[in-house]
Design a protein around this motif. Structure first.
Motif, PDB file in Angstrom:
ATOM      1  N   ARG A 131       1.139  -0.950  -0.097  1.00 13.62           N
ATOM      2  CA  ARG A 131       0.425  -0.145  -0.293  1.00 13.62           C
ATOM      3  C   ARG A 131       0.904   1.409  -0.145  1.00 13.62           C
ATOM      4  O   ARG A 131       0.415   2.497  -0.554  1.00 13.62           O
ATOM      5  N   HIS A 132       1.617   1.367   0.774  1.00 14.06           N
ATOM      6  CA  HIS A 132       2.679   2.527   0.828  1.00 14.06           C
ATOM      7  C   HIS A 132       3.781   2.525   0.130  1.00 14.06           C
ATOM      8  O   HIS A 132       4.694   3.045  -0.114  1.00 14.06           O
ATOM      9  N   VAL A 177      -0.422  12.749  -3.496  1.00 13.06           N
ATOM     10  CA  VAL A 177      -1.279  11.579  -3.638  1.00 13.06           C
ATOM     11  C   VAL A 177      -2.202  11.235  -1.957  1.00 13.06           C
ATOM     12  O   VAL A 177      -3.344  10.569  -2.256  1.00 13.06           O
ATOM     13  N   CYS A 178      -1.060  11.443  -0.647  1.00 13.40           N
ATOM     14  CA  CYS A 178      -1.921  11.330   0.200  1.00 13.40           C
ATOM     15  C   CYS A 178      -2.929  12.778   0.734  1.00 13.40           C
ATOM     16  O   CYS A 178      -4.330  12.475   1.319  1.00 13.40           O
ATOM     17  N   ARG A 232      -5.545  10.167  -1.176  1.00 13.50           N
ATOM     18  CA  ARG A 232      -5.591   9.573  -0.845  1.00 13.50           C
ATOM     19  C   ARG A 232      -6.796   8.918   0.406  1.00 13.50           C
ATOM     20  O   ARG A 232      -7.856   8.751   0.957  1.00 13.50           O
ATOM     21  N   GLN A 233      -7.035  10.651   1.144  1.00 17.58           N
ATOM     22  CA  GLN A 233      -7.789  10.891   1.943  1.00 17.58           C
ATOM     23  C   GLN A 233      -9.099  10.910   2.205  1.00 17.58           C
ATOM     24  O   GLN A 233     -10.111  10.235   2.300  1.00 17.58           O
ATOM     25  N   ILE A 254     -10.868   8.547  -1.006  1.00 17.85           N
ATOM     26  CA  ILE A 254     -10.944   7.467  -1.790  1.00 17.85           C
ATOM     27  C   ILE A 254     -11.104   6.670  -0.296  1.00 17.85           C
ATOM     28  O   ILE A 254     -12.414   5.904   0.085  1.00 17.85           O
ATOM     29  N   THR A 255     -10.381   6.432   0.697  1.00 14.50           N
ATOM     30  CA  THR A 255     -10.354   5.424   1.903  1.00 14.50           C
ATOM     31  C   THR A 255     -10.208   5.603   3.107  1.00 14.50           C
ATOM     32  O   THR A 255     -10.173   5.128   3.811  1.00 14.50           O
ATOM     33  N   THR A 300      -3.792  15.415   4.717  1.00 22.29           N
ATOM     34  CA  THR A 300      -3.223  15.744   4.347  1.00 22.29           C
ATOM     35  C   THR A 300      -2.229  14.425   5.065  1.00 22.29           C
ATOM     36  O   THR A 300      -1.001  13.591   4.770  1.00 22.29           O
ATOM     37  N   GLN A 318      -2.710  11.201   6.742  1.00 23.44           N
ATOM     38  CA  GLN A 318      -2.022  10.880   5.960  1.00 23.44           C
ATOM     39  C   GLN A 318      -0.984  10.048   4.939  1.00 23.44           C
ATOM     40  O   GLN A 318      -0.187   8.565   4.872  1.00 23.44           O
ATOM     41  N   THR A 337       2.585   6.762   5.498  1.00 22.55           N
ATOM     42  CA  THR A 337       3.314   6.375   4.645  1.00 22.55           C
ATOM     43  C   THR A 337       4.773   6.783   5.459  1.00 22.55           C
ATOM     44  O   THR A 337       4.926   5.511   5.045  1.00 22.55           O
TER      45      THR A 337
END
Length: 292
Positions: free
Chosen positions: A55-56, A70-71, A74-75, A77-78, A163, A166, A170
């Motif tokens: 995932r990371h 990306v972060c 991503r917040q 989406i999931t 962000t 997230q 990562t």
């Protein structure tokens, strides 16, 4: 203002806890034989081949700019993925609990208590928040067009907070790869206050408190000025003002409830110390009595 602020806080934490209810199933899964077999502590694997690593560990993880981008997305989406919850749960227990206490520990209940404790802070109004309120009044003057930019400040802050949280997940994953290509058992993330802004996990809670208060204040101020002076007035001259403030209020409410609050509840447990709510009410009362 009091009614608006308390209502916003109650709605935010209620919706956030509703989103976190699915963590109960993840917590129960850790007690199953299948989970214990797959996460055998004697099993060796490549860090990149673990679920957390897949995932990371990507090309964008090594670029600060791409990592932020990306972060940021991503917040939405999931928010909190299952593999992130299970890995951070394991890292918390390895950092703060003895092996004898890990089997019976319920991380989901711990987070639930922590969120309840933080609610008492968020629902309060500190002097710093009143200072920002005074600054808000100073911007509500003719010619500054405050309705075009002031409502977006809480939105920007809550997006930055999501962000950052997230990114912390990562970064913890990348440090696993830096320690070695091979991991034994479940990947262990390193906890610490250095992961957060100013080495203070509580600063994230202050930002959430600020966003909810400013959001509630703008709604309360709009309602009061409408009741006091009617609509339109010198405070609200056009429909764009009404549309921007209401749409931002709803957007911030949804983001804070379903995105930021679950991330905050999980990631801020990765600080250097655990919270006092690790003890039950009876144990906490006994400890306070002994200390006295």
């Amino acid at each position: 203002l009091a009614v608006a602020h308390v209502s916003y806080c109650i709605a935010t934490f209620a919706l956030g806890r509703l989103k976190m209810r699915k963590w109960r199933a993840w917590e129960d899964e850790t007690k199953t034989i299948e989970y214990q077999f797959y996460n055998d502590p004697e099993r060796f694997r490549f860090a990149r081949e673990t679920s957390f690593g897949r995932r990371h560990f990507h090309f964008w993880s090594k670029s600060p700019v791409l990592l932020w981008i990306v972060c940021f997305f991503r917040q939405f989406i999931t928010s909190v993925a299952k593999v992130d919850y299970l890995t951070l749960r394991h890292g918390f227990m390895m950092a703060h609990l003895t092996p004898q206490n890990q089997d019976n520990f319920d991380f989901q209940i711990y987070i639930k208590r922590a969120v309840g404790k933080d609610f008492k802070v968020v629902v309060g109004i500190s002097p710093a928040l009143w200072l920002f309120t005074v600054l808000y009044f100073l911007t509500t003057t003719n010619g500054l067009y405050s309705y075009l930019w002031v409502p977006f400040i809480p939105l920007i802050i809550i997006l930055l907070v999501g962000t950052k949280l997230q990114m912390i997940i990562t970064e913890m994953g990348l440090r696993i790869g830096e320690r070695g290509e091979i991991v034994k058992g479940v990947p262990v993330v390193e906890t610490g206050d250095h992961l957060f802004w100013f080495n203070r996990p509580a600063f994230v809670l202050f930002l959430i408190n600020f966003v909810l208060f400013q959001n509630a204040f703008q709604v309360a101020f709009f309602a009061w000025s409408w009741w006091k002076f009617g609509y339109p007035s010198c405070f609200h001259k056009n429909a764009a003002d009404l549309a921007i403030r209401l749409s931002m209020g709803v957007t911030i409410q949804v983001l804070c409830s379903y995105v930021t609050l679950p991330l905050y509840a999980l990631v801020t447990q990765m600080g250097s110390s655990m919270k006092p709510i690790i003890f039950g009410d009876n144990v906490a009362t006994a400890l306070r009595s002994w200390h006295h």
